[in-house]
Design a protein around this motif. Structure first.
Motif, PDB file in Angstrom:
ATOM      1  N   ILE A  54       0.820  -1.225   0.000  1.00 53.92           N
ATOM      2  CA  ILE A  54       0.000   0.000   0.000  1.00 53.92           C
ATOM      3  C   ILE A  54       0.851   1.271   0.000  1.00 53.92           C
ATOM      4  O   ILE A  54       0.569   2.199  -0.767  1.00 53.92           O
ATOM      5  CB  ILE A  54      -0.994  -0.029   1.175  1.00 53.92           C
ATOM      6  CG1 ILE A  54      -2.076  -1.085   0.903  1.00 53.92           C
ATOM      7  CG2 ILE A  54      -1.636   1.340   1.396  1.00 53.92           C
ATOM      8  CD1 ILE A  54      -3.069  -1.285   2.032  1.00 53.92           C
ATOM      9  N   PRO A  55       1.906   1.396   0.826  1.00 55.98           N
ATOM     10  CA  PRO A  55       2.713   2.634   0.775  1.00 55.98           C
ATOM     11  C   PRO A  55       3.308   2.902  -0.606  1.00 55.98           C
ATOM     12  O   PRO A  55       3.270   4.033  -1.098  1.00 55.98           O
ATOM     13  CB  PRO A  55       3.795   2.390   1.828  1.00 55.98           C
ATOM     14  CG  PRO A  55       3.179   1.421   2.781  1.00 55.98           C
ATOM     15  CD  PRO A  55       2.333   0.521   1.938  1.00 55.98           C
ATOM     16  N   ALA A  56       3.875   1.867  -1.244  1.00 54.25           N
ATOM     17  CA  ALA A  56       4.474   2.052  -2.572  1.00 54.25           C
ATOM     18  C   ALA A  56       3.420   2.454  -3.591  1.00 54.25           C
ATOM     19  O   ALA A  56       3.647   3.349  -4.430  1.00 54.25           O
ATOM     20  CB  ALA A  56       5.175   0.767  -3.011  1.00 54.25           C
ATOM     21  N   LEU A  57       2.260   1.825  -3.533  1.00 56.92           N
ATOM     22  CA  LEU A  57       1.176   2.173  -4.452  1.00 56.92           C
ATOM     23  C   LEU A  57       0.696   3.600  -4.218  1.00 56.92           C
ATOM     24  O   LEU A  57       0.475   4.360  -5.167  1.00 56.92           O
ATOM     25  CB  LEU A  57       0.007   1.199  -4.278  1.00 56.92           C
ATOM     26  CG  LEU A  57       0.172  -0.180  -4.912  1.00 56.92           C
ATOM     27  CD1 LEU A  57      -0.848  -1.155  -4.329  1.00 56.92           C
ATOM     28  CD2 LEU A  57       0.028  -0.105  -6.427  1.00 56.92           C
ATOM     29  N   ALA A  58       0.545   3.975  -2.947  1.00 50.95           N
ATOM     30  CA  ALA A  58       0.058   5.321  -2.623  1.00 50.95           C
ATOM     31  C   ALA A  58       1.026   6.390  -3.123  1.00 50.95           C
ATOM     32  O   ALA A  58       0.620   7.394  -3.717  1.00 50.95           O
ATOM     33  CB  ALA A  58      -0.145   5.448  -1.111  1.00 50.95           C
ATOM     34  N   HIS A  59       2.331   6.187  -2.916  1.00 48.91           N
ATOM     35  CA  HIS A  59       3.326   7.155  -3.396  1.00 48.91           C
ATOM     36  C   HIS A  59       3.356   7.195  -4.925  1.00 48.91           C
ATOM     37  O   HIS A  59       3.541   8.265  -5.523  1.00 48.91           O
ATOM     38  CB  HIS A  59       4.713   6.804  -2.845  1.00 48.91           C
ATOM     39  CG  HIS A  59       4.900   7.187  -1.406  1.00 48.91           C
ATOM     40  ND1 HIS A  59       4.924   6.269  -0.386  1.00 48.91           N
ATOM     41  CD2 HIS A  59       5.051   8.405  -0.817  1.00 48.91           C
ATOM     42  CE1 HIS A  59       5.102   6.890   0.761  1.00 48.91           C
ATOM     43  NE2 HIS A  59       5.176   8.184   0.537  1.00 48.91           N
ATOM     44  N   TYR A  60       3.194   6.039  -5.546  1.00 53.25           N
ATOM     45  CA  TYR A  60       3.184   5.991  -7.014  1.00 53.25           C
ATOM     46  C   TYR A  60       2.006   6.775  -7.579  1.00 53.25           C
ATOM     47  O   TYR A  60       2.156   7.593  -8.495  1.00 53.25           O
ATOM     48  CB  TYR A  60       3.117   4.529  -7.471  1.00 53.25           C
ATOM     49  CG  TYR A  60       2.925   4.358  -8.961  1.00 53.25           C
ATOM     50  CD1 TYR A  60       3.930   4.708  -9.864  1.00 53.25           C
ATOM     51  CD2 TYR A  60       1.734   3.850  -9.468  1.00 53.25           C
ATOM     52  CE1 TYR A  60       3.752   4.552 -11.219  1.00 53.25           C
ATOM     53  CE2 TYR A  60       1.552   3.687 -10.824  1.00 53.25           C
ATOM     54  CZ  TYR A  60       2.569   4.030 -11.701  1.00 53.25           C
ATOM     55  OH  TYR A  60       2.389   3.883 -13.047  1.00 53.25           O
ATOM     56  N   PHE A  61       0.818   6.569  -7.009  1.00 57.64           N
ATOM     57  CA  PHE A  61      -0.366   7.298  -7.490  1.00 57.64           C
ATOM     58  C   PHE A  61      -0.239   8.794  -7.206  1.00 57.64           C
ATOM     59  O   PHE A  61      -0.665   9.617  -8.012  1.00 57.64           O
ATOM     60  CB  PHE A  61      -1.632   6.729  -6.846  1.00 57.64           C
ATOM     61  CG  PHE A  61      -1.986   5.343  -7.310  1.00 57.64           C
ATOM     62  CD1 PHE A  61      -1.879   4.995  -8.643  1.00 57.64           C
ATOM     63  CD2 PHE A  61      -2.422   4.374  -6.410  1.00 57.64           C
ATOM     64  CE1 PHE A  61      -2.196   3.716  -9.081  1.00 57.64           C
ATOM     65  CE2 PHE A  61      -2.741   3.097  -6.830  1.00 57.64           C
ATOM     66  CZ  PHE A  61      -2.629   2.768  -8.171  1.00 57.64           C
TER      67      PHE A  61
END
Length: 614
Positions: free
Chosen positions: A477-484
């Motif tokens: 979730i953290p990596a996805l959130a930063h990517y978005f």
């Protein structure tokens, strides 16, 4: 930085946002040390250094990858193309020699060569015939060349046949006057170039015949103290010279007629040079756009469930089997289908996606198979179907579980025979396609219940990839959130530095029934509605906050986020009572904007309490 080249000159070159790296970008989406390029056993390997957002090669996240020619490396918001061998011909050794005083020169303006004047009468018929035949061959050459290497190499060969010389070369000159590349008619050692002649030709943009130039020290068969003649003409692209046509020989070997011919060749080659350079630029831009498109379809995540997905993609992509991708809505099934296509032998061919749930049966049939003119009301012209357009490529049928039973039988025939007819047509159309299908239903159960054709299910279910739900991979979730956030913060129209740890804790605690798609929408909403440089918990939807914090949180060392929220609630309630229920005065007392205060009250569930205390 579009077009920037990074040379891997050391056996180990690191990449990241810290300036201590060999390659660094000031990109907040990168880790301080993102990845490292390592050279061993004659090959380069790319290793991810446990970066927060991951390192991708050709659309797939990697931990270690042996690089090959043309691999596209995606890090943060940047795309790098790995090139093991330069496209341009390698630069040969250049011996720059100085002209000596007393040399004789003859100049000819580019437009004054008689080979370009129809009324001109050559001095000798034999040379005229040779020149005209050469120019005819040149005309064919300049219209057929598609790359700079081909054009310059063929030009050097052609000039060697037209004009006797010890050296025939095409020299490309950089902005600083240095020679960047050499193309010659025959292989050899170092190339002796008269610096003054090349500089004069580039500056004056005229053809030049120079006799009495410097000696040729590298020519073993040249007698001591011998002199050489140099024949040179500028090579232009558009309105500026980019190099020269350069011929050298013993003194007396060149005549004025040779200068006429060489200058004509340089003049007629200008359009071809401009065209191949423009084509190279367009191809570079095309590759950049393809890489950009790939960046938008990257899968993000390094959890164990996602590693299994990457492993399956790597196994099935090179094959040509049908693939069924199963998983809940919003888990990224189409991204997996694109990754399979990009890593298959069909990568250069079309990828055609069709949502079976979004179209009625009639429209779906027309969309898939196309129709003939007059096949039904409104069919005023022939239309090619998506299956026909995807020939030699990949067809992605999303939500295939929603496909009507009559269409299922027609798709089954396509899978069996690789042929179909357009709606209203009789001609059989054969196609070479790979089918990738996706569903959020349990097709095995649907087939047993008679709601989905069992024979079609078996055709589709050659290889199945199960997409994990987001709640089953919270570490991503953290990596996805930063990517978005890196993708959508430009739309927000304000500076956003990142996501606070408290907001990330809320995101990780939420169940995400809408999976990755819901997370993307949540991050975009927070970027648009937030007012601080960081995404805070109060910028998130109520459902996300409520999942992270119980109605009556117990303040402990392990529940710091709940304590912060409870303190905020108390501060708002006390300020609201002190202001007599006035939102504007309360906001001023708390040092926030009134709009922000309204959102805080709504997100923290205080509206009913404040209304009752008025």
């Amino acid at each position: 930085m579009s077009g920037e080249v990074f040379a891997l000159t050391e056996s180990e070159v690191s990449l990241g946002r810290d300036s201590s790296n060999g390659i660094y970008f000031p990109d907040p989406a990168l880790s301080r040390r993102q990845c490292v390029f390592t050279h061993a056993d004659g090959a380069w390997t790319l290793n991810d250094l446990k970066s927060s957002n991951g390192t991708f090669v050709n659309g797939l996240q990697i931990t270690s990858h042996r690089l090959t020619e043309g691999d596209r490396v995606s890090v943060g918001g940047s795309i790098l193309l790995f090139v093991a061998h330069p496209v341009e011909a390698p630069r040969e050794d250049i011996n720059l020699v100085e002209s000596e005083p007393g040399q004789q020169t003859e100049r000819l303006a580019l437009d004054d060569t008689k080979y370009l004047r129809p009324a001109a009468e050559p001095r000798r018929q034999s040379r005229t015939e040779v020149g005209l035949r050469a120019l005819l061959r040149l005309s064919t050459l300049v219209h057929s060349a598609t790359t700079e290497a081909t054009l310059y190499g063929d030009l050097a060969t052609l000039l060697g046949e037209m004009i006797p010389a010890d050296l025939v070369a095409v020299l490309l000159v950089g902005h600083d006057g240095g020679i960047e590349s050499v193309y010659r008619n025959v292989p050899g050692g170092a190339v002796d170039v008269d610096r003054a002649v090349v500089g004069q030709v580039m500056k004056e943009r005229t053809g030049l015949l120079s006799t009495g130039a410097s000696t040729i020290p590298s020519a073993s068969d040249a007698p001591a103290g011998s002199r050489r003649a140099v024949l040179c003409a500028p090579l232009e692209a558009g309105d500026r010279p980019v190099g020269v046509l350069y011929l050298a020989s013993q003194a007396g070997a060149f005549e004025t007629e040779d200068l006429q011919l060489l200058t004509a060749v340089s003049r007629l080659s200008a359009t071809a040079v401009a065209n191949v350079r423009r084509l190279a630029m367009l191809e570079t831009e095309t590759e950049r756009l393809k890489a950009d498109l790939q960046l938008k379809t990257n899968l993000v995540g390094d959890s164990e469930p996602m590693r299994r997905v990457y492993d399956m993609i790597g196994r099935v992509a090179p094959a040509d089997s049908n693939v069924l991708i199963a998983g809940e809505t919003g888990t990224g099934k189409e991204l997996v289908a694109r990754a399979i296509h990009l890593n298959s032998r069909r990568a250069g061919r079309p990828f055609v996606a069709i949502n079976c749930a979004a179209l009625t049966e009639t429209l779906l049939e027309s969309e898939l198979f196309g129709h003939e003119r007059g096949a039904f009301s409104g069919a005023v012209a022939q239309k090619r179907g998506r299956l026909e357009i995807a020939d030699a490529g990949t067809v992605f049928l999303d939500e295939i579980g929603e496909m009507p039973a009559s269409m299922q039988s027609k798709i089954l025939r396509v899978l069996q025979l690789r042929e179909f007819e357009r709606v209203g047509g009789t001609r059989t159309i054969k196609v070479d396609i790979r089918l990738v299908a996706a569903t959020n239903r349990d097709l095995a159960t649907e087939a047993r219940a008679g709601r989905f054709r069992e024979d079609l299910y078996f055709r589709l279910n050659v290889v199945t990839i199960q997409m994990p739900a987001l709640r089953d991979r919270p570490s991503d979730i953290p990596a996805l959130a930063h990517y978005f956030l890196s993708r959508c913060k430009a739309k927000a129209g304000r500076r956003i530095s990142g996501i606070s740890s408290a907001a990330l804790a809320c995101l990780r605690a939420y169940d995400w029934p809408g999976n990755v798609r819901e997370l993307e929408n949540t991050i975009e909403r927070a970027a648009v509605l937030g007012t601080t440089e960081e995404i805070l918990p109060e910028d998130l939807p109520d459902s996300v906050i409520e999942a992270a914090v119980s109605p009556a949180p117990r303040v402990t060392a392990d529940n710091i986020h709940a304590a912060v929220l409870e303190t905020k609630k108390k501060a708002i309630i006390e300020a609201f009572r002190a202001s007599g229920g006035n939102y504007t005065v309360t906001a001023r007392a708390l040092g926030v904007h009134p709009n922000y205060l309204h959102r805080l009250v709504r997100n923290l569930g205080l509206k009913s309490m404040l209304t009752a205390n008025r």
